[in-house]
Motif scaffolding. Structure first.
Motif, mmCIF file in Angstrom:
data_model
loop_
_atom_site.group_PDB
_atom_site.id
_atom_site.type_symbol
_atom_site.label_atom_id
_atom_site.label_comp_id
_atom_site.label_asym_id
_atom_site.label_seq_id
_atom_site.Cartn_x
_atom_site.Cartn_y
_atom_site.Cartn_z
ATOM 1 N N ILE A 137 -9.338 7.525 3.670
ATOM 2 C CA ILE A 137 -10.294 7.170 2.612
ATOM 3 C C ILE A 137 -10.636 8.414 1.797
ATOM 4 O O ILE A 137 -10.849 8.333 0.584
ATOM 5 N N HIS A 138 -10.654 9.562 2.451
ATOM 6 C CA HIS A 138 -10.906 10.819 1.744
ATOM 7 C C HIS A 138 -9.811 11.048 0.690
ATOM 8 O O HIS A 138 -10.101 11.416 -0.450
ATOM 9 N N GLU A 139 -8.558 10.817 1.059
ATOM 10 C CA GLU A 139 -7.433 10.952 0.126
ATOM 11 C C GLU A 139 -7.532 9.921 -0.999
ATOM 12 O O GLU A 139 -7.243 10.213 -2.159
ATOM 13 N N LEU A 140 -7.967 8.730 -0.668
ATOM 14 C CA LEU A 140 -8.128 7.677 -1.674
ATOM 15 C C LEU A 140 -9.144 8.068 -2.737
ATOM 16 O O LEU A 140 -8.918 7.833 -3.926
ATOM 17 N N TYR A 141 -10.232 8.700 -2.333
ATOM 18 C CA TYR A 141 -11.251 9.111 -3.296
ATOM 19 C C TYR A 141 -10.707 10.135 -4.286
ATOM 20 O O TYR A 141 -11.067 10.120 -5.456
ATOM 21 N N PHE A 185 -4.844 1.494 -1.390
ATOM 22 C CA PHE A 185 -5.179 1.674 0.015
ATOM 23 C C PHE A 185 -4.541 0.532 0.774
ATOM 24 O O PHE A 185 -4.749 -0.636 0.450
ATOM 25 N N TYR A 186 -3.751 0.842 1.786
ATOM 26 C CA TYR A 186 -3.008 -0.157 2.550
ATOM 27 C C TYR A 186 -3.524 -0.172 3.975
ATOM 28 O O TYR A 186 -3.717 0.884 4.580
ATOM 29 N N VAL A 187 -3.749 -1.356 4.516
ATOM 30 C CA VAL A 187 -4.229 -1.470 5.887
ATOM 31 C C VAL A 187 -3.368 -2.484 6.631
ATOM 32 O O VAL A 187 -3.002 -3.530 6.088
ATOM 33 N N GLU A 188 -3.014 -2.114 7.855
ATOM 34 C CA GLU A 188 -2.275 -3.028 8.713
ATOM 35 C C GLU A 188 -2.698 -2.796 10.154
ATOM 36 O O GLU A 188 -3.232 -1.743 10.486
ATOM 37 N N GLY A 189 -2.477 -3.762 10.971
ATOM 38 C CA GLY A 189 -2.780 -3.633 12.384
ATOM 39 C C GLY A 189 -1.502 -3.357 13.155
ATOM 40 O O GLY A 189 -0.431 -3.831 12.789
ATOM 41 N N ASP A 190 -1.613 -2.565 14.209
ATOM 42 C CA ASP A 190 -0.483 -2.346 15.100
ATOM 43 C C ASP A 190 -0.994 -2.375 16.530
ATOM 44 O O ASP A 190 -2.152 -2.711 16.769
#
Length: 181
Positions: A52-56, A67-72
């Motif tokens: 999230i820091h990089e996203l800002y 921003f991409y989110v996935e579960g593993d």
């Protein structure tokens, strides 16, 4: 932005019921607190704070970010994607519902991620001679329409990985919800 919106040291979101009757129910509120605690634990066990820091940074510099989110098997996995890799399309109401991402992976990484049986000849050849040669990959995430079942290929949101040079499908799966923000 990071310290005020998603600080790792203070709670930055909460939950409540829309129904006022449930708001007054102690058992329902205890359950909601348990859910909130589990959500914070999932965020804390993930790489959310780093990404999230990089996203800002991207948001401030470019005016948009991906921003991409996935579960593993280990829980949630977040990744901030550089906006130069992303093509975005919106639906009729202005919501992003399609993302095409073009990026590079080495032959070695491709085989590790998608399996040798799913590789085009060019990747298999490079694995023997130059395993660190990069290949252009397209990841397309788009709406299929209504979900047709519980199998990944039947989910409402399609996720397709494609080897650009060989014009070869590497993987097709799906999501219940759109994984890009």
């Amino acid at each position: 932005l990071h310290g005020m919106l998603t600080s790792p040291s203070t709670p930055w979101f909460s939950m409540r019921y829309r129904d006022p009757g449930l708001q007054r129910n102690d058992a329902a509120n205890e359950w909601l607190e348990l859910c909130l605690d589990q959500m914070y634990q999932a965020f804390n066990r993930s790489n959310f704070q780093q990404e999230i820091h990089e996203l800002y940074y991207d948001l401030v510099v470019f005016g948009t970010a991906a921003f991409y989110v996935e579960g593993d098997k280990d829980g949630l996995r977040f990744s901030s994607r550089h906006i130069a890799e992303i093509l975005i399309s919106e639906d009729a109401e202005g919501r992003v519902d399609t993302v095409y991402r073009k990026f590079k992976l080495t032959a070695r990484a491709l085989i590790m991620r998608f399996g040798e049986e799913n590789m085009p000849r060019a990747v298999l050849s490079d694995m023997k001679t130059d395993p660190y040669k990069e290949h252009d990959i397209i990841h397309a995430v788009f709406p299929r329409g209504e979900a047709q079942g519980k199998m990944a290929k039947s989910k409402a949101i399609a996720s397709v990985y494609y080897h650009q040079g060989a014009k070869h499908l590497l993987s097709e799966s799906g999501f219940d919800d759109f994984p890009f923000m």
